[in-house]
Design a protein around this motif. Structure first.
Motif, short mmCIF file in Angstrom:
data_model
loop_
_atom_site.label_atom_id
_atom_site.label_comp_id
_atom_site.label_asym_id
_atom_site.label_seq_id
_atom_site.Cartn_x
_atom_site.Cartn_y
_atom_site.Cartn_z
N GLN A 134 -53.90 7.18 17.47
CA GLN A 134 -53.51 8.42 16.80
C GLN A 134 -52.20 8.96 17.37
OE1 GLN A 134 -54.87 10.10 14.06
NE2 GLN A 134 -52.91 11.15 14.30
N MET A 135 -52.05 8.91 18.69
CA MET A 135 -50.80 9.39 19.30
C MET A 135 -49.61 8.55 18.84
SD MET A 135 -51.60 12.06 20.98
CE MET A 135 -52.90 12.32 19.78
N GLN A 136 -49.82 7.25 18.66
CA GLN A 136 -48.74 6.38 18.22
C GLN A 136 -48.27 6.73 16.81
OE1 GLN A 136 -49.90 2.28 18.68
NE2 GLN A 136 -50.03 2.42 20.90
N THR A 137 -49.17 7.25 15.99
CA THR A 137 -48.79 7.58 14.60
C THR A 137 -47.84 8.78 14.55
OG1 THR A 137 -50.68 9.07 14.26
CG2 THR A 137 -51.01 6.73 13.73
N PHE A 138 -47.83 9.61 15.60
CA PHE A 138 -46.92 10.76 15.61
C PHE A 138 -45.47 10.34 15.86
CE2 PHE A 138 -50.85 13.16 16.95
CZ PHE A 138 -50.93 13.94 15.80
N LEU A 139 -45.28 9.24 16.57
CA LEU A 139 -43.94 8.90 17.06
C LEU A 139 -42.94 8.55 15.96
CD1 LEU A 139 -45.03 6.90 20.23
CD2 LEU A 139 -44.23 9.25 20.12
N PRO A 140 -43.30 7.74 14.96
CA PRO A 140 -42.32 7.45 13.92
C PRO A 140 -42.34 8.46 12.78
CG PRO A 140 -44.25 6.08 13.60
CD PRO A 140 -44.51 6.91 14.83
N GLY A 141 -43.29 9.38 12.79
CA GLY A 141 -43.44 10.32 11.67
C GLY A 141 -42.44 11.45 11.69
N ASN A 142 -42.50 12.27 10.65
CA ASN A 142 -41.59 13.40 10.49
C ASN A 142 -42.17 14.62 11.23
OD1 ASN A 142 -39.46 15.01 9.64
ND2 ASN A 142 -40.44 15.51 7.69
N PHE A 143 -42.11 14.55 12.56
CA PHE A 143 -42.66 15.62 13.39
C PHE A 143 -41.58 16.17 14.31
CE2 PHE A 143 -46.31 12.90 12.38
CZ PHE A 143 -47.22 13.84 11.90
N HIS A 144 -41.80 17.38 14.79
CA HIS A 144 -40.88 18.00 15.73
C HIS A 144 -40.81 17.14 17.00
CE1 HIS A 144 -39.27 20.95 18.59
NE2 HIS A 144 -38.89 21.66 17.54
N ASN A 151 -41.16 1.14 25.26
CA ASN A 151 -40.23 2.24 25.01
C ASN A 151 -39.10 2.29 26.02
OD1 ASN A 151 -41.12 4.29 22.70
ND2 ASN A 151 -42.95 3.35 23.57
N VAL A 152 -39.39 2.05 27.30
CA VAL A 152 -38.30 2.09 28.28
C VAL A 152 -37.41 0.85 28.16
CG1 VAL A 152 -39.63 3.51 29.88
CG2 VAL A 152 -39.61 1.02 30.16
N GLU A 153 -37.93 -0.20 27.55
CA GLU A 153 -37.13 -1.41 27.36
C GLU A 153 -36.25 -1.33 26.12
OE1 GLU A 153 -40.19 -4.31 27.35
OE2 GLU A 153 -40.16 -4.62 29.53
N GLY A 154 -36.33 -0.21 25.37
CA GLY A 154 -35.42 -0.05 24.24
C GLY A 154 -36.02 0.44 22.96
N ALA A 155 -37.34 0.56 22.88
CA ALA A 155 -37.97 0.97 21.63
C ALA A 155 -37.98 2.48 21.42
CB ALA A 155 -39.40 0.44 21.56
N ASP A 195 -34.24 10.35 23.60
CA ASP A 195 -34.39 10.55 25.05
C ASP A 195 -35.64 11.32 25.41
OD1 ASP A 195 -32.18 9.09 25.66
OD2 ASP A 195 -30.87 10.78 26.10
N ALA A 196 -36.15 12.16 24.50
CA ALA A 196 -37.40 12.89 24.78
C ALA A 196 -38.56 11.91 24.95
CB ALA A 196 -37.69 13.89 23.67
N ILE A 197 -38.63 10.94 24.04
CA ILE A 197 -39.69 9.93 24.13
C ILE A 197 -39.47 9.03 25.35
CG2 ILE A 197 -40.66 7.89 22.97
CD1 ILE A 197 -40.15 9.30 20.31
N LEU A 198 -38.20 8.73 25.64
CA LEU A 198 -37.89 7.90 26.82
C LEU A 198 -38.33 8.60 28.10
CD1 LEU A 198 -36.51 5.39 28.04
CD2 LEU A 198 -34.36 6.69 28.05
N LEU A 199 -38.02 9.89 28.21
CA LEU A 199 -38.42 10.63 29.41
C LEU A 199 -39.93 10.68 29.54
CD1 LEU A 199 -37.89 12.40 31.85
CD2 LEU A 199 -37.66 14.37 30.31
N ALA A 200 -40.64 10.96 28.44
CA ALA A 200 -42.10 11.01 28.49
C ALA A 200 -42.68 9.66 28.89
CB ALA A 200 -42.65 11.45 27.13
#
Length: 240
Positions: free
Chosen positions: A1-11, A53-57, A61-66
């Motif tokens: 479920q958390m993965q579905t938020f990442l590519p979606g149209n979310f803040h 994600n840290v390897e480039g996906a 930068d917000a997702i990279l930091l998390a």
């Protein structure tokens, strides 16, 4: 479920928090069946996703930091759980070292943003605690770099404490001690300069207050003159 938020149209904050939750997931909870507490074992599947994600996906930068925050939890817990394999530890350390070697302008970030990420990378490297012949020397370079942000230099100095040191660990002892000594002197000088600037600002404020008071007293003299003139005029009018 958390993965579905990442590519979606979310803040971006939603995506950031979704990645933080992924980093907190366990494959073994912190409770035994009898409800007594135990050390949780972080999810290896989650770690694999964080590494992607840290390897480039990572989309930003917000997702990279998390992702780095999650990896830091995994590497810190690994000293108790040993759930990260040797090759995976090497892969994580390689990515963290790459981030340390990265230039802010090349990465398209502000210096403060790059520094924040690099400090997480230093924490990850110190949690793993193993040198590959390049990591410790790079950390010492950061400590010695007068152009590097002070927060980054301090994180680098702190990281040295957590490494495993054995006969195979190559440390330039004299160079490292000199770097730490010079950094300590720099910190003391910065603090002395800050205190002196504070004293000067206080002295200027006091002097300015006295000047304002004198100017106010001068204004009182002008008021007295005006009062005298007005009274004289009034008396003259009364006499007439």
């Amino acid at each position: 479920q958390m993965q579905t938020f990442l590519p979606g149209n979310f803040h971006p904050a939603v995506k950031y928090n979704a990645m933080l939750i992924i980093g907190q997931m366990n494959q073994q909870s912190n409770y035994n069946p009898d409800q007594t507490r135990r050390v949780p074992v972080p999810s290896s599947a989650a770690l694999g996703f964080l590494m992607q994600n840290v390897e480039g996906a990572a989309a930003n930068d917000a997702i990279l930091l998390a992702s780095w925050v999650g990896i830091l939890r995994h590497t810190s817990m690994n000293r108790l759980t040993n759930h990260i394999s040797g090759p995976n530890q090497v892969a994580i350390a390689t990515q963290a070292l790459n981030l340390l070697n990265q230039d802010a302008a090349t990465a398209g970030r502000t210096v403060s943003g790059q520094t924040w990420l690099q400090r997480r990378a230093l924490e990850v490297l110190s949690a793993i605690g193993r040198d590959n012949g390049q990591i410790l020397s790079r950390i010492v370079e950061i400590i010695k770099d007068d152009n590097a942000p002070m927060s980054l230099r301090l994180s680098a100095a702190k990281a040295l404490h957590y490494f495993y040191y054995d006969a195979q660990t190559k440390v330039a002892v004299e160079d490292t001690v000199n770097a730490l000594g010079l950094l300590s002197i720099k910190i003391c000088r910065n603090e002395l300069a800050r205190v002196e600037a504070e004293k000067e600002a206080e002295a200027e404020a006091v002097a300015g207050g006295i000047g304002d008071l004198g100017a106010g007293m001068g204004g009182m003299g002008g008021m007295e003159g005006g009062m005298g003139g007005a009274m004289g005029g009034m008396e003259g009018g009364m006499g007439g």
